[in-house]
Design a protein around this motif. Structure first.
Motif: not given
Length: 107
Positions: A74-101
């Protein structure tokens, strides 16, 4: 163009991404394998500690910009109260229907 998290291709990634937006810590942890790991900008982090600090402790919210790799990237616009808004990348490893990494960082 921003895509709603409820339209993401992979159900495990969809559950993970929807939970912060709903401030649903239980659902997020249920989307993970018991031994799930992560890195943030290439540095290994304790996943549960990181989620508590970067997501739930600071009101994190993810607006997905795009997905790739069958919904595991995923590429996402992620925001929170600490860092405000930033472009982020997210890579997920999925095993057995759940995120493992999870690997995240600035896009």
């Amino acid at each position: 163009m921003t895509s709603p998290v409820d339209q993401l291709s992979d159900p495990a990634v969809r559950a993970f991404a929807a939970a912060p937006n709903a401030n649903d810590q239980t659902s997020l942890f249920e989307a993970l394998t018991p031994a799930a790991t992560m890195s943030d900008d290439g540095s290994r982090r304790d996943l549960r500690e990181w989620l508590n600090w970067e997501v739930f402790g600071s009101r994190g919210h993810m607006d997905v910009v795009s997905e790739s790799d069958g919904g595991h990237g995923l590429v996402a616009d992620y925001r929170n109260d600490t860092w405000r808004s930033m472009g982020t990348k997210w890579l997920f490893t999925v095993d057995g229907g759940k995120v493992s990494r999870l690997e995240t960082g600035q896009a």
